[in-house]
Design an enzyme around this catalytic site. Structure first.
Site, PDB file in Angstrom:
ATOM      1  N   HIS A  28      69.324 108.445  33.933  1.00 28.00           N
ATOM      2  CA  HIS A  28      68.904 107.709  32.737  1.00 28.00           C
ATOM      3  C   HIS A  28      67.413 107.392  32.840  1.00 28.00           C
ATOM      4  O   HIS A  28      66.754 107.786  33.799  1.00 28.00           O
ATOM      5  CB  HIS A  28      69.704 106.397  32.652  1.00 28.00           C
ATOM      6  CG  HIS A  28      69.388 105.458  33.786  1.00 28.00           C
ATOM      7  ND1 HIS A  28      69.586 104.105  33.742  1.00 28.00           N
ATOM      8  CD2 HIS A  28      68.870 105.698  35.032  1.00 28.00           C
ATOM      9  CE1 HIS A  28      69.202 103.554  34.874  1.00 28.00           C
ATOM     10  NE2 HIS A  28      68.773 104.487  35.674  1.00 28.00           N
TER      11      HIS A  28
ATOM     12  N   ASP B  43      61.247 112.916  41.803  1.00 30.50           N
ATOM     13  CA  ASP B  43      61.315 112.513  40.385  1.00 30.50           C
ATOM     14  C   ASP B  43      59.932 112.711  39.754  1.00 30.50           C
ATOM     15  O   ASP B  43      59.674 113.740  39.123  1.00 30.50           O
ATOM     16  CB  ASP B  43      61.783 111.051  40.311  1.00 30.50           C
ATOM     17  CG  ASP B  43      61.704 110.452  38.913  1.00 30.50           C
ATOM     18  OD1 ASP B  43      61.515 111.201  37.947  1.00 30.50           O
ATOM     19  OD2 ASP B  43      61.835 109.212  38.776  1.00 30.50           O
TER      20      ASP B  43
ATOM     21  N   SER C 182      58.130 103.780  34.550  1.00 24.15           N
ATOM     22  CA  SER C 182      57.374 104.286  35.695  1.00 24.15           C
ATOM     23  C   SER C 182      57.360 105.807  35.584  1.00 24.15           C
ATOM     24  O   SER C 182      58.059 106.524  36.278  1.00 24.15           O
ATOM     25  CB  SER C 182      57.991 103.820  37.017  1.00 24.15           C
ATOM     26  OG  SER C 182      59.249 104.406  37.233  1.00 24.15           O
TER      27      SER C 182
ATOM     28  N   GLU D 120      64.208 100.634  43.105  1.00 24.12           N
ATOM     29  CA  GLU D 120      65.663 100.700  42.915  1.00 24.12           C
ATOM     30  C   GLU D 120      66.416 100.690  44.239  1.00 24.12           C
ATOM     31  O   GLU D 120      66.120 101.491  45.131  1.00 24.12           O
ATOM     32  CB  GLU D 120      66.033 101.976  42.138  1.00 24.12           C
ATOM     33  CG  GLU D 120      65.422 101.988  40.753  1.00 24.12           C
ATOM     34  CD  GLU D 120      65.542 103.324  40.029  1.00 24.12           C
ATOM     35  OE1 GLU D 120      66.470 104.100  40.347  1.00 24.12           O
ATOM     36  OE2 GLU D 120      64.703 103.592  39.162  1.00 24.12           O
TER      37      GLU D 120
ATOM     38  N   SER E  64      64.601 103.858  32.353  1.00 26.29           N
ATOM     39  CA  SER E  64      64.690 102.386  32.367  1.00 26.29           C
ATOM     40  C   SER E  64      64.811 101.821  30.952  1.00 26.29           C
ATOM     41  O   SER E  64      65.424 100.782  30.747  1.00 26.29           O
ATOM     42  CB  SER E  64      63.490 101.793  33.095  1.00 26.29           C
ATOM     43  OG  SER E  64      62.286 102.318  32.587  1.00 26.29           O
TER      44      SER E  64
ATOM     45  N   HIS F 111      60.152  97.698  37.207  1.00 25.22           N
ATOM     46  CA  HIS F 111      61.310  97.335  36.385  1.00 25.22           C
ATOM     47  C   HIS F 111      61.684  95.863  36.485  1.00 25.22           C
ATOM     48  O   HIS F 111      62.713  95.444  35.957  1.00 25.22           O
ATOM     49  CB  HIS F 111      62.527  98.181  36.771  1.00 25.22           C
ATOM     50  CG  HIS F 111      62.346  99.630  36.462  1.00 25.22           C
ATOM     51  ND1 HIS F 111      63.175 100.604  36.959  1.00 25.22           N
ATOM     52  CD2 HIS F 111      61.434 100.282  35.700  1.00 25.22           C
ATOM     53  CE1 HIS F 111      62.770 101.791  36.531  1.00 25.22           C
ATOM     54  NE2 HIS F 111      61.717 101.620  35.764  1.00 25.22           N
TER      55      HIS F 111
ATOM     56  N   LYS G 200      65.852 114.398  34.233  1.00 25.96           N
ATOM     57  CA  LYS G 200      65.765 113.507  33.065  1.00 25.96           C
ATOM     58  C   LYS G 200      65.347 114.359  31.873  1.00 25.96           C
ATOM     59  O   LYS G 200      64.243 114.922  31.872  1.00 25.96           O
ATOM     60  CB  LYS G 200      64.687 112.451  33.293  1.00 25.96           C
ATOM     61  CG  LYS G 200      64.965 111.453  34.416  1.00 25.96           C
ATOM     62  CD  LYS G 200      63.682 110.697  34.752  1.00 25.96           C
ATOM     63  CE  LYS G 200      63.926 109.456  35.580  1.00 25.96           C
ATOM     64  NZ  LYS G 200      62.650 108.913  36.137  1.00 25.96           N
TER      65      LYS G 200
ATOM     66  N   LYS H 256      72.635 108.687  38.245  1.00 20.20           N
ATOM     67  CA  LYS H 256      72.263 107.264  38.292  1.00 20.20           C
ATOM     68  C   LYS H 256      72.052 106.772  36.878  1.00 20.20           C
ATOM     69  O   LYS H 256      71.379 107.415  36.067  1.00 20.20           O
ATOM     70  CB  LYS H 256      71.047 107.023  39.191  1.00 20.20           C
ATOM     71  CG  LYS H 256      69.724 107.620  38.743  1.00 20.20           C
ATOM     72  CD  LYS H 256      68.575 107.043  39.589  1.00 20.20           C
ATOM     73  CE  LYS H 256      67.222 107.361  38.988  1.00 20.20           C
ATOM     74  NZ  LYS H 256      66.099 106.709  39.688  1.00 20.20           N
TER      75      LYS H 256
ATOM     76  N   GLU I 187      67.052  97.760  34.440  1.00 12.73           N
ATOM     77  CA  GLU I 187      68.227  98.621  34.536  1.00 12.73           C
ATOM     78  C   GLU I 187      69.497  97.823  34.826  1.00 12.73           C
ATOM     79  O   GLU I 187      70.510  98.377  35.256  1.00 12.73           O
ATOM     80  CB  GLU I 187      67.989  99.718  35.589  1.00 12.73           C
ATOM     81  CG  GLU I 187      66.796 100.596  35.187  1.00 12.73           C
ATOM     82  CD  GLU I 187      66.598 101.821  36.052  1.00 12.73           C
ATOM     83  OE1 GLU I 187      67.219 101.916  37.124  1.00 12.73           O
ATOM     84  OE2 GLU I 187      65.799 102.688  35.647  1.00 12.73           O
TER      85      GLU I 187
ATOM     86  N   ASP J  20      65.222 104.285  45.435  1.00 12.23           N
ATOM     87  CA  ASP J  20      64.085 104.887  44.733  1.00 12.23           C
ATOM     88  C   ASP J  20      62.900 103.948  44.904  1.00 12.23           C
ATOM     89  O   ASP J  20      62.703 103.042  44.082  1.00 12.23           O
ATOM     90  CB  ASP J  20      64.393 105.105  43.247  1.00 12.23           C
ATOM     91  CG  ASP J  20      63.203 105.724  42.507  1.00 12.23           C
ATOM     92  OD1 ASP J  20      62.187 106.033  43.169  1.00 12.23           O
ATOM     93  OD2 ASP J  20      63.282 105.894  41.267  1.00 12.23           O
TER      94      ASP J  20
ATOM     95  N   GLU K  81      64.534 108.693  46.880  1.00  9.78           N
ATOM     96  CA  GLU K  81      63.823 109.343  45.774  1.00  9.78           C
ATOM     97  C   GLU K  81      62.389 108.807  45.719  1.00  9.78           C
ATOM     98  O   GLU K  81      62.162 107.619  45.924  1.00  9.78           O
ATOM     99  CB  GLU K  81      64.574 108.997  44.483  1.00  9.78           C
ATOM    100  CG  GLU K  81      63.894 109.415  43.196  1.00  9.78           C
ATOM    101  CD  GLU K  81      64.622 108.821  41.986  1.00  9.78           C
ATOM    102  OE1 GLU K  81      65.839 108.586  42.048  1.00  9.78           O
ATOM    103  OE2 GLU K  81      63.949 108.582  40.965  1.00  9.78           O
TER     104      GLU K  81
HETATM  105  P1  PGA Z   1      61.632 105.119  34.518  1.00  9.60           P
HETATM  106  O1  PGA Z   1      62.212 104.917  35.985  1.00  9.60           O
HETATM  107  O2  PGA Z   1      62.730 105.499  33.609  1.00  9.60           O
HETATM  108  O3  PGA Z   1      61.012 103.778  34.215  1.00  9.60           O
HETATM  109  O4  PGA Z   1      60.581 106.201  34.637  1.00  9.60           O
HETATM  110  C1  PGA Z   1      63.335 105.582  36.476  1.00  9.60           C
HETATM  111  C2  PGA Z   1      63.023 106.253  37.804  1.00  9.60           C
HETATM  112  O5  PGA Z   1      61.918 106.128  38.346  1.00  9.60           O
HETATM  113  O6  PGA Z   1      63.873 106.941  38.338  1.00  9.60           O
HETATM  114 ZN    ZN Z   2      62.472 107.558  40.079  1.00 10.07          ZN
END
Ligand code: PGA
Ligand code: ZN
Length: 441
Positions: A378, A325, A40, A177, A380, A168, A350, A401, A218, A256, A298
């Site tokens: 991290h 994010d 995502s 999440e 996904s 996910h 990230k 996370k 995840e 999230d 988030e």
């Molecule tokens: P992604 O999702 O690693 O699939 O982008 C993680 C998040 O949205 O925090």
């Molecule tokens: Zn996110």
């Protein structure tokens, strides 16, 4: 000096190809990095480059990307100094110049970030330092220069993603999440224990309910439910069944929703059969915060809904953490814009969203300058690489996370943190909440 870079196509936790970088210095020091991959993803993320070969790996291969980048990088970077901590920023700047685009569309951010992570590891190894210590030193130098608040190295509060939905999982849960955060745990090891015990209780509750759950990307359960309040009720039940107390000072909940996923093309949001404008969705979040011990949300709104975000932060930002994010993509410029607009009060961090370790540290420094929080994350799609565990400790941001307390690619990070926690020479302490901030005069 940098002697040679080797780039290999390997698999991530979803079974998709990703990049491994092996880096060798001329003294014989070697370092490896394995690169994660999101599903995502934010629209402004650095570009994850894949091969244009539809017959291999359903078009997701990185063999040619790796091959081309390896030749180019060895041509340009072999012989570069890579010894002092300051050499990392110089190498990252060189990667950016060599790439020539503003989002690593030429080399691929998957390649660039792997080189950058491996370079940081190589420098730490040369100095016989743990990686978190090197990252702390490099960040602090930057933090000092821009007059931001310094954060001591700390073990983060782990945020365990135990119920998965959205992009996910294959259920109909709109939020991506549902995390449990042991904010009141006396130590990092106790926080991990709480997370694992609650995870197992949750599994038992789902089995008892006659819905043996699948797993999401995840490692969290993916029960066949479609209402976020049902997921939140399950979390509260599992926390209590494990003998803990749900609450902002004990075991709190973090969400999230990843609202890009239920944002309506024509504007507004489609959630549980209702259509909301940003204001209505914020009312919905406010009602959840009243009913459940939620301490952090988030991506509560979509990445282009900047006005909605300002309203969200204005309405709820004094009560909970509002984390950006997809709206910021770990990009220091976008975080700066967010700070100016009162868009959030925290950013998700990230490394592969921005493409270099230096820019990642810059994003964290910008957060600290504004009194914002940062949460290391991290992706996904993961590997067994533990870079982000050291990053969270070195940054002293107090929160990370990394998915469920299960599955090797998720537990690799938590286990690395347990290792740091057990190391008597580590000065890193556990983050009591909120993380203490020492402001430099
Ligand atoms: P992604 O999702 O690693 O699939 O982008 C993680 C998040 O949205 O925090
Ligand atoms: Zn996110």
């Amino acid at each position: 000096q940098l002697q040679r870079i080797k780039i290999i196509e390997i698999l991530d936790s979803r079974g998709n190809p990703t990049v491994q970088v092996n880096l060798r210095l001329d003294q014989g020091t070697t370092a490896i990095a394995r690169v994660p991959s999101g599903a995502s993803t934010g629209g402004r993320e650095a570009v994850e480059l894949r091969d244009d070969e539809s017959h291999r790996y359903l078009g997701r291969g990185v063999r040619t990307v790796a091959h081309n980048a390896e030749a180019e990088l060895n041509n340009r970077l072999a012989g570069r100094p890579l010894q002092e901590p300051s050499d990392l920023a110089a190498l990252d700047a060189e990667l950016t110049t060599l790439d020539g685009t503003d989002r690593f569309a030429h080399l691929g951010a998957n390649v660039a970030v792997g080189v950058s992570m491996a370079a940081a590891r190589a420098i730490a190894t040369l100095h016989k330092q743990p990686l978190w210590q090197l990252l702390h030193d490099v960040l602090n130098e930057r933090v000092d220069r821009i007059g931001a608040a310094e954060h001591a190295p700390r073990l983060p509060v782990p945020h365990f993603n135990v119920i998965n939905g959205g992009a996910h999982a294959s259920n109909d849960l709109p939020f991506q999440e549902f995390m449990i955060a042991p904010l009141g745990a006396p130590s990092f090891a106790d926080a991990v224990r709480a997370g694992a015990e609650i995870y197992h209780r949750l599994h038992a509750i789902l089995i008892e309910s006659g819905d043996p759950p699948g797993l999401g990307d995840e490692g969290g359960f993916a029960p066949r439910i479609d209402d976020p309040t049902v997921a939140l009720d399950l979390l509260v039940r599992a926390i209590e069944a494990a003998g803990y107390t749900p609450g902002p000072n004990q075991i709190a909940i973090a969400l999230d929703p990843a609202a890009n996923g239920f944002h309506h093309e024509g504007g507004g949001y489609d959630l549980c059969g209702e259509h909301y404008e940003a204001g209505g969705l914020i009312d919905y979040y406010a009602s959840l915060i009243e009913r459940y011990p939620i301490w952090s949300v988030e991506d509560g709104l979509a990445e282009d809904d900047w006005d909605g975000w300002s309203l969200l932060t204005h309405r709820l930002g004094s009560r909970i953490q509002i984390v950006g994010d997809d709206i910021f993509c770990t990009n220091p410029q976008l975080i700066k814009r967010g700070i100016g607009n009162g868009t959030a009060n925290a950013a998700l961090i990230k490394v592969n969203q921005i493409g270099t370790v230096t820019q990642t540290l810059e994003a964290i420094a910008q957060c600290y300058r504004a009194g914002w929080r940062a949460m290391v994350s991290h992706r996904s799609g993961e590997t067994d690489d533990t870079f982000i565990a050291d990053l969270a400790v070195g940054a002293g941001c107090g929160q990370l996370k990394s998915g469920a307390p299960a599955r090797g690619e998720r537990t690799a990070k938590y286990n690395r943190l347990l290792e740091i926690a057990a190391d008597e020479s580590a000065t890193a302490t556990f983050a009591a909440w909120p993380p203490p901030v020492t402001r430099r005069a």
